[in-house]
Every structure is written in C-alpha cells, then in structure tokens.
Design a protein around this motif. Structure first.
Motif, PDB file in Angstrom:
ATOM      1  N   SER A  98      -2.958  48.008 -60.023  1.00  0.00           N
ATOM      2  CA  SER A  98      -2.626  49.052 -59.047  1.00  0.00           C
ATOM      3  C   SER A  98      -1.117  49.165 -58.892  1.00  0.00           C
ATOM      4  O   SER A  98      -0.567  50.268 -58.828  1.00  0.00           O
ATOM      5  CB  SER A  98      -3.298  48.778 -57.696  1.00  0.00           C
ATOM      6  N   THR A 102     -10.352  42.885 -46.055  1.00  0.00           N
ATOM      7  CA  THR A 102      -9.622  43.866 -46.855  1.00  0.00           C
ATOM      8  C   THR A 102      -8.730  44.689 -45.920  1.00  0.00           C
ATOM      9  O   THR A 102      -8.953  44.741 -44.712  1.00  0.00           O
ATOM     10  CB  THR A 102     -10.589  44.815 -47.591  1.00  0.00           C
ATOM     11  N   PRO A 113      -8.568  56.097 -48.439  1.00  0.00           N
ATOM     12  CA  PRO A 113      -8.886  56.028 -49.867  1.00  0.00           C
ATOM     13  C   PRO A 113      -8.200  57.126 -50.694  1.00  0.00           C
ATOM     14  O   PRO A 113      -7.952  56.949 -51.880  1.00  0.00           O
ATOM     15  CB  PRO A 113     -10.411  56.169 -49.924  1.00  0.00           C
ATOM     16  N   ASP A 129      -7.839  46.154 -55.250  1.00  0.00           N
ATOM     17  CA  ASP A 129      -8.819  45.220 -54.698  1.00  0.00           C
ATOM     18  C   ASP A 129      -8.515  44.772 -53.271  1.00  0.00           C
ATOM     19  O   ASP A 129      -9.428  44.394 -52.537  1.00  0.00           O
ATOM     20  CB  ASP A 129      -8.927  43.963 -55.583  1.00  0.00           C
ATOM     21  N   THR A 148     -10.394  47.625 -51.612  1.00  0.00           N
ATOM     22  CA  THR A 148     -11.806  47.848 -51.956  1.00  0.00           C
ATOM     23  C   THR A 148     -12.610  46.562 -52.073  1.00  0.00           C
ATOM     24  O   THR A 148     -13.832  46.591 -52.119  1.00  0.00           O
ATOM     25  CB  THR A 148     -11.913  48.563 -53.318  1.00  0.00           C
ATOM     26  N   ALA A 161     -12.939  44.946 -57.707  1.00  0.00           N
ATOM     27  CA  ALA A 161     -13.456  46.087 -58.464  1.00  0.00           C
ATOM     28  C   ALA A 161     -12.873  46.021 -59.873  1.00  0.00           C
ATOM     29  O   ALA A 161     -12.693  44.943 -60.408  1.00  0.00           O
ATOM     30  CB  ALA A 161     -13.121  47.388 -57.765  1.00  0.00           C
ATOM     31  N   LEU A 167     -10.085  51.347 -61.535  1.00  0.00           N
ATOM     32  CA  LEU A 167     -10.195  51.835 -60.155  1.00  0.00           C
ATOM     33  C   LEU A 167      -8.933  51.465 -59.381  1.00  0.00           C
ATOM     34  O   LEU A 167      -8.429  52.250 -58.578  1.00  0.00           O
ATOM     35  CB  LEU A 167     -11.433  51.268 -59.470  1.00  0.00           C
ATOM     36  N   ALA A 180      -6.202  54.025 -57.619  1.00  0.00           N
ATOM     37  CA  ALA A 180      -5.719  53.897 -56.240  1.00  0.00           C
ATOM     38  C   ALA A 180      -4.199  53.827 -56.213  1.00  0.00           C
ATOM     39  O   ALA A 180      -3.546  54.413 -55.335  1.00  0.00           O
ATOM     40  CB  ALA A 180      -6.319  52.654 -55.594  1.00  0.00           C
TER      41      ALA A 180
END
Lengths: 484, 285
Positions: A159, A424, A429, A444, A447, A450, A454, A458
């Motif tokens: 990310s 978290t 989102p 992560d 979320t 994951a 993904l 993000a």
C-alpha cells in the motif's frame, strides 16, 4: 497475422501453461517455482483475448489496469508499450503478476472463463514486466518535485509503495518510512524467495527511488516520531499509514511457548528477510532437516511456511487445517504447488495442546478430529469436534499461520486515530481519510489481512485523496464507519 | 549508517560504544532499547540504551561479547559504522516517586540498570545501587552510579572487591537492617533476577526486571520474544522489556533462551577461529 483469427477460432486456442521447476528439484531449493512464459508463448496467449467491447476483466482489477489494451499490445509483440500501459495504474507489475489471486480478480471475470479457460492475464503481466527488467529496465527519469508539499508514507509494503508512486508522479515530495532494515514490507519478510524473488522487489523499489521517492529504513514510526511529530517537527503536510497487519495471532492452546513453536511471521522473517536458509546465515533457525513440521492454517501464508519447511529439509511438512480443503483460503495454485512438492495435507483437525519435554522443547501435538457442520457467518461450513476422536501427532516444530492482527504501535501514540474492535484503523474505504486531519490509512491496517493488490488499490485511492487535500486544503469530516 | 564516536573497555569483553544517533538520543527514555546489526549479514540483536545526550546527539551501548554479533560489535573502534540501528523500542521504565529505590545490576546488567537509576533519581527517589560482578574487574559503572545514587554497593562473588557475595545477599542485608525499601529494579542474568524476586516477594516490595528474550524485529511482529507474566503471554519488545518480577515465569524465559545455543556455539567458535587466524597473520607479517 494472428489478429485475422475469428472470435470463434480465438476462443478455441489452448491456454498456455506456466513452465515450472520440476517439483522434486524445487522442493529442496529456494529458486523461483514458476519460470515465466517465453515471448512466443506470451504472444500466443495474448491472441486468445477477444478484446471485448466491455472488458469485464478490468472490473475485476482492484487498481483498474487497462488489461485489454496491454494484452492487445502483447499480441503485437509490443512488450514495452504493454508494460507502460500497466504502469499507468500499477507500479509493481512484476510483483503483482506473481502474487495476485488473478483467478478471483481479472481472470475470474474474463468472459472466456465461463466456457473455456480465462486468458492468463497474470502470466502476461509478469512476462512483460520481466521482459522489461531483463532488457535493461525502463527509462526512468526523476520527477520534478513542484508542489512544495511533503508527504510521509509509513510502511514500505504494497500500500505504501503504491501510494508513494502516485504521490511522486503528482509532484509531491515523498518520504517512505520503514521499520525494518530492508524495504518492501511483507514482500520481503513474508513472501518467500521461491514465489517472489527479492531481487524483483528490489528492482521495483529502486525505480521508485530513481523517480525521487526518499526511503528511510530503521524508522519505527510511533517510536522515533509520533504521527503528530511527523507534522510538527518533520514538517510533513500529510501522512499515509500503510503499516499492514503485523501482530501474529497464536492458537491459544497450552504449550504454545515451547521451543519449536513459531509464528508464521517469525519463521518466514528468519528465513526470508534474515536469509536463515543460507549456509553462512548469522540468524539462527531450528534445524528442520529430517524433522516433522506442522503448519497450522490454510491460507497463502500457511502454504508459504510449509513449503519453506520442506525446502529446509523437513521429513514431513504438514498442513494442519480445521476445515476441509474446499474452505482453504489459499490460492488453488499454491495448494497444487505444495502437493506436487510432497506437502501433506491433514484436514479437519484442530490442535488441543502442544506437548513438550522437560527441557521445554516441542515434541508433539494433541489433535481433535473435526467434521463440518452448518455454515457460519463467513458462509463456510463450521468445523465441529468429533466427540472422542483425539489423537497425538509427533512433531519437532510448529508454525502458527492463522492470521495477524494490526500492530498497535502507531495507534498507541496517536490517540486521535480511531480503532475498530479488531484493532484496525478507521478510515474511509474510498479516500483513506482517518478521523485525524491530514492522516490517511490503507491496506491491511484498515482491512485486516488481505492481498497485495487490494492494499495497492487502497494506497492509490489514498494518494488521489491526498492530492486533492493538499490542493484544496479542505478536510471534510470522515463519515462514520459503522462497526459490524 | 551510524558512526561510532568513542569506545573503551569497561571490563573484560565488555565494551562501551558511543554512537552518533541524534534522533534516538532525543527520543529515548530509560529502559528502552535499540535493535542493531553491525554488518549487512548480521543478525538483528536488541541492546538496551545505556546512556545518551539529546544535545550532543549520541547514545551509548554497553556490549558484552558473548555471541558472534556482540563480539563483532566489540571489535568496533571510533570512526567505524554500524549498518543498522533502529529505536528507541519498548516501553520506558515506569518512573514514579516511590521513596527509596534499590537498583541492582549483575555484570553487564548494570549498564541497563544505570539509565533507570538516573531516571529514578531525577524523579525524586533516594536511589541505592547494588552492582555485582564475578570479581573486581567485572564491576562496571561504579563512579557513574555514585554520581546519581545516595549509596553504591559493589559486590563480588570472589570477594576481590566490595561486598563479598551475591547482589541478593547485599539486598537481604539491607532489608534485614530494617531499611525501608519501596522499589527494586533488578537487571542481570536470569538466575539473578529470579533470586532477587524471591528476596523481595515475602516483603511485598514492588520489583521490576528487564527481560532479555530472543528477538527478531523488536516491533511486535514476530512474537519470538514472548514471555509469560502473570499467566499471560506478553511480547517483551512492545509490552516490556520491563515486567513485574513477581509475575514473570523465569523458568520459561531461561528455557526459551537456550533455543539456539548449539547454533550460537558454532558461530562463536567460528568467530574465535577467524580472529586467531587474523592475529596469527599479524604476528607473521
């Protein structure tokens, strides 16, 4: 020209198979398992694409890569142009081509998947990225920092890297902070060499550095600088938190602290990041040669751990999973690869107790046989004990791979961030905006555990929102996110 | 890269290293540690920060050469660099106005106890230090302790200096003399910390220890440093390293610390052999 093929003819073309290292050979080395398509095979595979007017594959991609266009270019052997198209939306194609669950995303959405086999989009993505790297790499020029705005990206995993890429392209001054001594986060400490060679991660990160992203290793944010200090002392205008889900979960059964019981994080970090598999390694690992190793869990991390144990010479490398194979979250390809390498799958068992000797070393596990009952909240059939069916399995080492929780290191020093009941971070989102002005989060840490792609998605959405915020200076209140 | 600016031996195989680390120096508090790797191939090891100066931008580590990594560190001289240095890590010592605090250091544990003694003194406590060693040359930081403590009692196992006996015997003497002790901090080998806990337990004296389990990342990620405290699993790196001595499962800590004994022995032998070769080579030339 192949393009003269009719739609019907193209549908009939067979899908190219991924060449692999021989299972017996690869089970004792750490070289990459998948060898990559040849140029001829890549072109042949690309010719299978129907170039749909409304490409559903692209809807299946979390970062919205223009798949149809890049596949079209591969069919024309324009490999560099193809990778250029991917990089508009995904800065890490050599990585995603290897570790994305394409069968659930682009390939799962491919129209051919309904009647035939989908176009091997992942293989093609990997091919063009590798082709570029092996032919001198892309022509990268530093991006001019022109906005005068400074952004801190906390965490150098998927990310953070995706976020940093878009931010530097937008002309911001970007610094990525990494707690460990090497960049890449889970890509280097978690995913093994045989699935994602570290040199590939290194190359993709080097490209970001060339573009102008600054990297600081050994920087544990929360400890060396709090989030507030990043703004007030270091002068950043926005902060993106992409620190992943790094706190290991254990089984919560007696005997978990015996010597020989590892979290998957520790086991994989010792082997991958610290290279404990190498002869000259200075970081120790218990000697697994001819030993029995049990890995608890059924996800990709469990597969990575058990295949690593096999490569370290384990006599028996076993997956112990409390549901059946159909419920395993691991990718089908990983399960198949593991089986071919001689991994044993022991399903419908749950550990009751880890057993040890007087010196505190693990010697075995007491297992409860399970059966599947009614579906639970996740839609998977709930495992339940088979009364009285308990047995012992002798093991010398155990790896617990049942998931991670978020690491609370940053939240503890930034009380104005909000946490969910699972630890978290609360973040929108769509925009990654947290309740704290100027602070964004994604991957992560938001979320829970994951996938790489993904997390990258993000990171990109947060980057877009960061640009908007830095441009407008407007911070709208984050909508309340309902807790489930 | 982090530059070493001063080194000196405090005791045999125990070296003081002053290292340029301005940010860590500004942030660190008593009881916190760093994770470091001397070379690109090295293991990551945790070391408690022994001292530091936020103005001058340095921290000090005191390293006992036991394994390959610590022995490698002890070869460093001023001007050398350390590949990786991350910190400060862990929770700082809990400093309150306890009253009379006894700070106990066993061997190189004194280096870890020292910053806490400084902080306790600054926090308005009367601090007594008991610093032990096998023999005189292993007692370290006596004058530094004396600068912040009301009383300093060096002890030696062989009686070659100070009090003849273990640190626990000296502590027992103080208690028996009727000294009012409100707080004890003990840092040293596991058997010593366990023994201190047993001395103070019947008297209900709040006692803290700093634990030294095997660690990898030092940020809560691997769980290798898990210890049992009051029947609960804790991660020493983020929940500690300091815990209530009366709740710590010392047996478990001692056992878990033996996990890699064979490996460490092998690497140490290899290191010593290489050093002897180098020394022999020097003599010949």
């Amino acid at each position: 020209m192949a393009r003269e093929l009719t739609r019907r003819e193209r549908m009939k073309l067979p899908r190219q198979e991924m060449p692999e290292q021989d299972p017996a050979a690869r089970a004792v080395n750490f070289e990459e398992v998948n060898l990559g398509l040849s140029a001829e095979a890549a072109v042949a595979e690309a010719e299978r694409c129907l170039l749909c007017a409304h490409p559903t594959c692209m809807e299946g991609c979390p970062v919205g890569v223009d798949i149809r266009e890049f596949v079209r270019l591969v069919a024309e052997s324009r490999f560099d142009d193809a990778v250029g198209v991917i990089k508009r939306d995904n800065s890490l194609p050599a990585i995603c081509g290897r570790v994305c669950p394409q069968e659930e995303q682009c390939e799962g959405a491919c129209v051919l998947a309904k009647k035939y086999r989908p176009v091997a989009i992942g293989y093609l993505e990997r091919f063009v990225a590798d082709h570029e790297r092996e032919h001198g790499g892309p022509d990268i020029t530093p991006v001019e920092v022109k906005t005068g705005k400074k952004v801190a990206v906390v965490g150098s995993g998927p990310s953070g890297l995706a976020c940093a890429t878009d931010l530097i392209k937008a002309g911001h001054d970007v610094t990525v902070f990494e707690a460990l001594h090497e960049l890449g986060g889970v890509l280097v400490y978690g995913i093994p060499q045989f699935r994602l060679p570290k040199e590939i991660v290194r190359t993709e990160i080097d490209q970001l550095a060339t573009m102008g992203v600054q990297f600081e290793t050994n920087a544990v944010i929360g400890m060396i600088d709090t989030i507030d200090e990043l703004f007030e002392v270091e002068g950043f205008d926005a902060v993106f938190i992409g620190v992943g889900a790094g706190l290991p979960r254990f089984l919560d059964v007696p005997g978990e602290n015996l010597i020989g019981v590892y979290s998957a994080n520790e086991f994989l970090t010792r082997v991958n990041l610290m290279k404990a598999y190498a002869e000259a390694a200075e970081t120790p690992l218990l000697d697994l040669y001819q030993k029995n190793v049990a890995v608890f869990g059924g996800g990709n991390t469990a597969m990575d751990a058990v295949r690593t144990a096999k490569r370290l010479g384990a006599a028996r490398a076993m997956i112990l999973y409390r549901r059946s194979e159909a419920e395993m979250p691991a990718r089908a390809e990983e399960v198949e690869h593991a089986k071919a390498e001689g991994i044993e799958f022991m399903i419908l068992v749950a550990p009751l107790e880890l057993e040890g000797n007087d010196a505190g070393w693990l010697t075995g596990v007491k297992l409860q046989r399970m059966e599947l009952g009614e579906p639970d909240d996740s839609g998977r059939r709930r495992p339940q004990p088979v009364e009285g069916d308990v047995f012992d399995l002798p093991i010398d080492a155990a790896v617990v791979a049942i998931g991670n929780r978020p690491n609370p290191l940053i939240q503890k020093t930034a009380p104005d961030l909000e946490e969910t009941a699972w630890g978290t971070l609360v973040a929108d989102p769509e925009t990654g905006r947290t309740p704290k002005v100027g602070v964004f989060a994604g991957g992560d840490i938001v979320t829970g555990g994951a996938t790489v792609i993904l997390a990258m998605g993000a990171g990109r959405r947060a980057a877009a929102s960061i640009c908007e915020y830095l441009d407008s200076g407007i911070w709208e209140k984050t909508p309340d996110i309902p807790e489930e | 890269m982090n530059r070493v600016i001063e080194t000196r031996f405090l005791a045999p195989e125990v070296k003081y290293l002053r290292i340029e680390a301005p940010k860590i120096a500004r942030k660190r508090k008593a009881g916190q540690f760093v994770i470091l790797r001397p070379n690109p191939e090295s293991e990551r090891i945790p070391l408690t920060i022994a001292d530091g100066d936020p103005e001058q931008g340095w921290i000090a580590l005191i390293v006992q050469g036991i394994g390959k990594t610590t022995k490698t560190l002890n070869l460093l001289e001023a001007g050398d660099t350390i590949q990786d240095l991350a910190g400060p890590l862990g929770m700082p010592s809990e400093i309150e106005q306890y009253g009379t605090a006894v700070v106990i250091g066993g061997g190189v544990g004194t280096a870890i106890a020292y910053p806490t003694a400084v902080a306790l003194a600054a926090g308005g406590n009367d601090v007594i230090a008991i610093i032990g060693g096998r023999s005189k040359e292993y007692v370290i930081l006596e004058s530094e302790m004396a600068a912040v403590c009301a009383e300093v009692y060096p002890t030696t196992d062989d009686g070659s200096y100070g009090y003849h006996g273990f640190v626990t015997s000296k502590l027992t003497d103080l208690i028996d003399e009727g000294r009012k002790i409100d707080y004890v901090m003990a840092i040293g080998p596991v058997p010593m910390m366990r023994a201190v806990a047993e001395v103070t337990r019947p008297h209900g004296i709040k006692t803290m220890v700093s634990l030294n389990p095997i660690m990898v990342d030092g940020t809560g990620m691997c769980g290798g440093c898990r210890v049992m405290v009051g029947g609960e699993t804790k991660f020493a790196c983020v929940d500690g390293p300091e815990f209530d001595a009366h709740l710590v499962d010392f047996d478990l800590l001692a056992r878990r610390n033996t996990a890699y004994a064979a490996f460490e022995h092998f690497r140490r032998e290899e290191f010593e052999a290489a050093r002897e070769c180098r020394l022999a080579g020097t003599e010949v030339s």
